[in-house]
Enzyme design. Structure first.
Site, PDB file in Angstrom:
ATOM      1  N   CYS A 116       0.809  -1.224   0.000  1.00 11.77           N
ATOM      2  CA  CYS A 116       0.000   0.000   0.000  1.00 11.77           C
ATOM      3  C   CYS A 116       0.843   1.274   0.000  1.00 11.77           C
ATOM      4  CB  CYS A 116      -0.963   0.001   1.188  1.00 11.77           C
ATOM      5  SG  CYS A 116      -2.183  -1.313   1.074  1.00 11.77           S
ATOM      6  N   HIS A 256      -3.393   7.160   2.899  1.00 17.83           N
ATOM      7  CA  HIS A 256      -3.818   5.875   2.335  1.00 17.83           C
ATOM      8  C   HIS A 256      -5.169   5.461   2.922  1.00 17.83           C
ATOM      9  CE1 HIS A 256      -3.878   1.900   0.819  1.00 17.83           C
ATOM     10  NE2 HIS A 256      -3.784   1.353   2.019  1.00 17.83           N
ATOM     11  N   ASN A 286     -10.244  -0.142  -0.023  1.00 15.29           N
ATOM     12  CA  ASN A 286      -8.789  -0.017  -0.090  1.00 15.29           C
ATOM     13  C   ASN A 286      -8.326  -0.485  -1.474  1.00 15.29           C
ATOM     14  OD1 ASN A 286      -6.022  -0.250   0.130  1.00 15.29           O
ATOM     15  ND2 ASN A 286      -6.039  -1.385   2.061  1.00 15.29           N
TER      16      ASN A 286
HETATM   17  O1  UT7 Z   1      -3.475  -1.004   3.836  1.00 12.34           O
HETATM   18  C1  UT7 Z   1      -2.952  -1.810   4.824  1.00 12.34           C
HETATM   19  C2  UT7 Z   1      -3.733  -3.029   4.840  1.00 12.34           C
HETATM   20  N1  UT7 Z   1      -4.796  -3.223   5.723  1.00 12.34           N
HETATM   21  C3  UT7 Z   1      -5.195  -2.463   6.773  1.00 12.34           C
HETATM   22  O2  UT7 Z   1      -4.699  -1.429   7.089  1.00 12.34           O
HETATM   23  C4  UT7 Z   1      -6.331  -3.020   7.561  1.00 12.34           C
HETATM   24  C5  UT7 Z   1      -6.115  -2.863   9.019  1.00 12.34           C
HETATM   25  N2  UT7 Z   1      -7.130  -3.529   9.825  1.00 12.34           N
HETATM   26  C6  UT7 Z   1      -8.416  -3.173   9.827  1.00 12.34           C
HETATM   27  O3  UT7 Z   1      -8.839  -2.289   9.105  1.00 12.34           O
HETATM   28  C7  UT7 Z   1      -9.336  -3.841  10.823  1.00 12.34           C
HETATM   29  O4  UT7 Z   1      -8.557  -4.600  11.724  1.00 12.34           O
HETATM   30  C8  UT7 Z   1     -10.396  -4.770  10.173  1.00 12.34           C
HETATM   31  C9  UT7 Z   1     -11.411  -3.935   9.413  1.00 12.34           C
HETATM   32  C10 UT7 Z   1      -9.746  -5.783   9.244  1.00 12.34           C
HETATM   33  C11 UT7 Z   1     -11.151  -5.530  11.261  1.00 12.34           C
HETATM   34  O5  UT7 Z   1     -11.738  -4.606  12.172  1.00 12.34           O
HETATM   35  P1  UT7 Z   1     -11.517  -4.760  13.751  1.00 12.34           P
HETATM   36  O6  UT7 Z   1     -12.259  -3.662  14.370  1.00 12.34           O
HETATM   37  O7  UT7 Z   1     -10.031  -4.819  13.997  1.00 12.34           O
HETATM   38  O8  UT7 Z   1     -12.204  -6.131  14.028  1.00 12.34           O
HETATM   39  P2  UT7 Z   1     -11.612  -7.419  14.755  1.00 12.34           P
HETATM   40  O9  UT7 Z   1     -10.754  -8.194  13.821  1.00 12.34           O
HETATM   41  O10 UT7 Z   1     -11.064  -7.036  16.089  1.00 12.34           O
HETATM   42  O11 UT7 Z   1     -12.938  -8.227  15.000  1.00 12.34           O
HETATM   43  C12 UT7 Z   1     -13.959  -7.752  15.892  1.00 12.34           C
HETATM   44  C13 UT7 Z   1     -15.155  -8.679  15.779  1.00 12.34           C
HETATM   45  C14 UT7 Z   1     -14.795 -10.158  15.874  1.00 12.34           C
HETATM   46  O12 UT7 Z   1     -15.855 -10.823  16.516  1.00 12.34           O
HETATM   47  P3  UT7 Z   1     -15.739 -11.199  18.072  1.00 12.34           P
HETATM   48  O13 UT7 Z   1     -14.549 -12.095  18.188  1.00 12.34           O
HETATM   49  O14 UT7 Z   1     -15.572  -9.902  18.796  1.00 12.34           O
HETATM   50  O15 UT7 Z   1     -17.045 -11.888  18.342  1.00 12.34           O
HETATM   51  C15 UT7 Z   1     -14.728 -10.596  14.427  1.00 12.34           C
HETATM   52  O16 UT7 Z   1     -14.970 -11.973  14.259  1.00 12.34           O
HETATM   53  O17 UT7 Z   1     -15.772  -8.504  14.502  1.00 12.34           O
HETATM   54  C16 UT7 Z   1     -15.849  -9.774  13.814  1.00 12.34           C
HETATM   55  N3  UT7 Z   1     -15.687  -9.522  12.390  1.00 12.34           N
HETATM   56  C17 UT7 Z   1     -16.709  -9.240  11.578  1.00 12.34           C
HETATM   57  N4  UT7 Z   1     -18.014  -9.131  11.793  1.00 12.34           N
HETATM   58  C18 UT7 Z   1     -18.809  -8.819  10.745  1.00 12.34           C
HETATM   59  C19 UT7 Z   1     -14.530  -9.498  11.683  1.00 12.34           C
HETATM   60  N5  UT7 Z   1     -14.786  -9.212  10.400  1.00 12.34           N
HETATM   61  C20 UT7 Z   1     -16.127  -9.048  10.313  1.00 12.34           C
HETATM   62  C21 UT7 Z   1     -17.008  -8.727   9.251  1.00 12.34           C
HETATM   63  N6  UT7 Z   1     -18.326  -8.623   9.511  1.00 12.34           N
HETATM   64  N7  UT7 Z   1     -16.558  -8.517   8.002  1.00 12.34           N
END
Ligand code: UT7
Length: 331
Positions: A116, A256, A286
């Site tokens: 990225c 970004h 993204n």
């Molecule tokens: O450009 C560089 C590349 N990428 C990035 O910069 C991405 C960086 N990371 C992120 O943007 C975020 O970490 C994500 C958007 C990928 C995930 O968001 P988060 O707030 O960090 O969620 P999490 O992984 O901590 O998950 C929280 C909860 C979990 O459920 P429990 O364990 O709390 O019950 C996940 O299973 O949300 C759940 N979850 C979802 N729920 C609905 C994870 N993905 C999803 C989804 N829809 N798509």
């Protein structure tokens, strides 16, 4: 006369027609519009569906848009830098194909890959060529067909990424505008947290790698998120201090677009008003190398000559950095 700096003198963009909405994603994986919107800021993304078309197609379209808007004769282009994490194929330069297809017959071309951060690093490389006097017309393109490496059964990644491309023309100026300073960093210990494991030289393709779905992008979202927030804010703060720039002197943050919350955290650290923060993640998700030039294309009409723009990016590797840039024209 001021010293020669690298100016951006034209911008172009292209996104494919197909719109993948949060609603459609709800039918593909266990997710919902409310979760995606509140956790990422994304409402929809564009997907290149046509079979046989790769990243070069997006790049060519964005370059053609720039050429048409600016009346540029492609024969005058000396160098085409294609920033991408999703080249058409291994071993053959995608940039070479793009340069030929757009009629840049007097240019040479190469691909630049740093996930990225590719476009940010590309701007740095283009500026170094311009400042040295070696080349005077460089077409810098950021393009990615992310859908080619996304597993549409993995809700941790498929909600985030989209396809698109943006192009800028980089030329010399001595009017004091253009690239002023940069602050770049990498940390290779981050590569385990965001990658496509198979298909490279470490793990070439086998029946097993395909069966195990190892040709798709995987990330440890939380670790990437924390590193992105900390490091992007850190380099932005450092570049402000080094250039003695007060927050009220910053006109735009062009960061970004990986997650709206990461962009907002960076803006908070710089104490920037929300009206100065460029955002289009809601429309495209993204788009990896394309996010920064797509921002410039979408905000082109609002940008004024002399505006202080802070570019920032964070991506796989890990790789990140910031550029302080004075905008070069009124459109
Ligand atoms: O450009 C560089 C590349 N990428 C990035 O910069 C991405 C960086 N990371 C992120 O943007 C975020 O970490 C994500 C958007 C990928 C995930 O968001 P988060 O707030 O960090 O969620 P999490 O992984 O901590 O998950 C929280 C909860 C979990 O459920 P429990 O364990 O709390 O019950 C996940 O299973 O949300 C759940 N979850 C979802 N729920 C609905 C994870 N993905 C999803 C989804 N829809 N798509």
């Amino acid at each position: 006369m001021n010293k020669v700096t690298a100016a951006i003198t034209a911008v172009g963009k292209y996104v494919p027609d197909y719109v993948l909405t949060n609603k459609e994603l709800e039918t593909m994986v266990e997710t919902n519009d409310e979760w995606i919107t509140s956790r990422t800021g994304i409402k929809e993304r564009r997907i290149l569906k046509d079979e046989g078309k790769g990243t070069s197609y997006l790049a060519i379209k964005s370059a053609e848009n720039l050429i048409e808007k600016s009346n540029l004769d492609p024969k005058e282009i000396e160098l085409v830098i294609l920033c991408t994490a999703t080249p058409d194929m291994q071993a053959a330069s995608t940039g070479a194909y793009v340069a030929t297809e757009i009629g840049a017959v007097n240019a040479f071309s190469f691909d630049l890959e740093s996930a990225c951060s590719s476009f940010l690093y590309g701007l740095s490389v283009a500026a170094a060529y311009i400042e040295s006097g070696r080349y005077k017309k460089i077409l810098l393109i950021g393009a990615d067909k992310n859908s080619s490496m996304i597993d549409y059964t993995d809700r941790a990644t498929c909600i985030i990424f989209g396809d698109g491309a943006g192009a800028v023309l980089v030329e010399p100026t001595d009017d004091g505008n253009g690239l002023q300073d940069e602050f770049m960093r990498t940390d290779g210990s981050g590569r385990e947290f965001l990658n496509v494991a198979a298909g490279g030289s470490v793990m070439p393709a086998t029946e097993e790698t395909v069966r195990e779905r190892l040709h798709f992008a995987r990330q440890d979202g939380q670790t990437v998120f924390k590193n992105a927030v900390f490091n992007m804010a850190d380099v932005c703060e450092k570049i402000l201090v080094r250039n003695d720039l007060k927050n009220e002197e910053v006109d735009w943050l062009a960061a970004h677009q990986a997650n709206k919350r990461i962009v907002e955290a960076t803006a908070r650290r710089m104490d920037l008003d929300a009206s100065k923060v460029m955002l289009n993640i809601q429309n495209y998700g993204n788009t990896t190398s394309a996010t920064l030039p797509l921002l410039l294309a979408d905000y082109e009409k609002q940008l004024k000559k002399g505006d202080n723009v802070i570019f920032a990016a964070f991506g796989g590797g890990f790789s990140w950095g910031s550029i302080y840039f004075k905008w070069c024209y009124n459109s």
